[in-house]
Design a protein around this motif. Structure first.
Motif, PDB file in Angstrom:
ATOM      1  N   GLN A  12      35.271  33.501  65.601  1.00 55.79           N
ATOM      2  CA  GLN A  12      34.804  34.383  66.931  1.00 55.79           C
ATOM      3  C   GLN A  12      33.382  34.833  67.290  1.00 55.79           C
ATOM      4  OE1 GLN A  12      37.711  34.340  69.308  1.00 55.79           O
ATOM      5  NE2 GLN A  12      38.503  33.741  67.198  1.00 55.79           N
ATOM      6  N   PRO A  13      33.785  35.212  68.500  1.00 55.66           N
ATOM      7  CA  PRO A  13      31.573  35.581  68.593  1.00 55.66           C
ATOM      8  C   PRO A  13      31.028  36.473  67.815  1.00 55.66           C
ATOM      9  CG  PRO A  13      32.975  35.236  70.485  1.00 55.66           C
ATOM     10  CD  PRO A  13      33.737  35.459  69.504  1.00 55.66           C
ATOM     11  N   ARG A  45      20.422  36.655  71.221  1.00 53.24           N
ATOM     12  CA  ARG A  45      21.793  36.814  71.037  1.00 53.24           C
ATOM     13  C   ARG A  45      22.453  37.567  72.803  1.00 53.24           C
ATOM     14  NH1 ARG A  45      27.383  37.860  68.714  1.00 53.24           N
ATOM     15  NH2 ARG A  45      26.869  37.149  66.616  1.00 53.24           N
ATOM     16  N   ILE A  46      22.627  37.370  73.837  1.00 52.46           N
ATOM     17  CA  ILE A  46      22.731  38.138  74.912  1.00 52.46           C
ATOM     18  C   ILE A  46      24.310  39.087  74.680  1.00 52.46           C
ATOM     19  CG2 ILE A  46      23.214  37.512  77.505  1.00 52.46           C
ATOM     20  CD1 ILE A  46      21.552  35.212  76.461  1.00 52.46           C
ATOM     21  N   GLY A  50      28.947  36.109  73.051  1.00 53.75           N
ATOM     22  CA  GLY A  50      28.900  34.375  71.433  1.00 53.75           C
ATOM     23  C   GLY A  50      27.751  33.852  72.440  1.00 53.75           C
ATOM     24  N   ILE A  51      26.668  33.925  73.423  1.00 52.45           N
ATOM     25  CA  ILE A  51      25.457  33.245  74.265  1.00 52.45           C
ATOM     26  C   ILE A  51      24.889  33.500  73.323  1.00 52.45           C
ATOM     27  CG2 ILE A  51      25.123  33.001  76.361  1.00 52.45           C
ATOM     28  CD1 ILE A  51      27.757  32.213  76.204  1.00 52.45           C
ATOM     29  N   ASP A  64      26.382  28.563  73.298  1.00 50.57           N
ATOM     30  CA  ASP A  64      27.584  29.319  72.526  1.00 50.57           C
ATOM     31  C   ASP A  64      27.209  29.674  71.460  1.00 50.57           C
ATOM     32  OD1 ASP A  64      28.790  26.859  72.046  1.00 50.57           O
ATOM     33  OD2 ASP A  64      30.140  26.790  73.477  1.00 50.57           O
ATOM     34  N   TYR A  65      27.916  30.645  70.837  1.00 45.64           N
ATOM     35  CA  TYR A  65      28.004  31.011  69.595  1.00 45.64           C
ATOM     36  C   TYR A  65      28.440  29.877  67.906  1.00 45.64           C
ATOM     37  CZ  TYR A  65      33.631  30.683  69.887  1.00 45.64           C
ATOM     38  OH  TYR A  65      35.044  30.674  69.917  1.00 45.64           O
ATOM     39  N   LYS A  66      29.273  28.231  69.102  1.00 41.51           N
ATOM     40  CA  LYS A  66      29.376  27.760  68.264  1.00 41.51           C
ATOM     41  C   LYS A  66      28.959  26.009  67.998  1.00 41.51           C
ATOM     42  CE  LYS A  66      34.175  27.665  69.883  1.00 41.51           C
ATOM     43  NZ  LYS A  66      35.586  27.340  70.755  1.00 41.51           N
ATOM     44  N   GLY A  67      27.678  26.564  69.150  1.00 45.51           N
ATOM     45  CA  GLY A  67      26.250  25.405  68.963  1.00 45.51           C
ATOM     46  C   GLY A  67      26.156  24.967  69.676  1.00 45.51           C
ATOM     47  N   GLU A  68      26.964  25.055  70.866  1.00 47.24           N
ATOM     48  CA  GLU A  68      27.764  23.914  71.677  1.00 47.24           C
ATOM     49  C   GLU A  68      26.482  24.396  73.123  1.00 47.24           C
ATOM     50  OE1 GLU A  68      30.990  23.085  73.075  1.00 47.24           O
ATOM     51  OE2 GLU A  68      31.723  22.148  70.903  1.00 47.24           O
TER      52      GLU A  68
END
Length: 87
Positions: A12-13, A45-46, A50-51, A64-68
């Protein structure tokens, strides 16, 4: 490059942290495996969703937190990055 498929969305984030390697920043699952390579000049981190505001070279974007990539690395001012999110 996103390694998030390897983790099958099992994080998760709040599980994500910024790490540094060779004066560059990347994302990793806290004290665990890397999500992205350390490729960003800045990575901030904002909020708690997770952005991240990221800088590659002289351009800013959002990931995003997944690197996308959410907003492509085309702008050199943060204000323009956030304008792209609203539009």
């Amino acid at each position: 490059m996103c390694f998030c498929d390897v983790f099958e969305n099992s994080f998760q984030p709040n599980d994500v942290a910024v790490y540094t390697e060779n004066k560059k920043f990347g994302l990793q699952i806290k004290n665990s495996e890397n999500i992205t390579k350390a490729q960003y000049k800045k990575l901030i981190r904002i909020g708690e969703n997770g952005i991240f505001l990221a800088q590659k070279g002289s351009h800013l974007g959002l990931i995003d937190y997944k690197g996308e990539i959410i907003v492509p690395f085309k702008n050199n001012q943060a204000e323009r990055v956030f304008t792209n999110v609203r539009n």
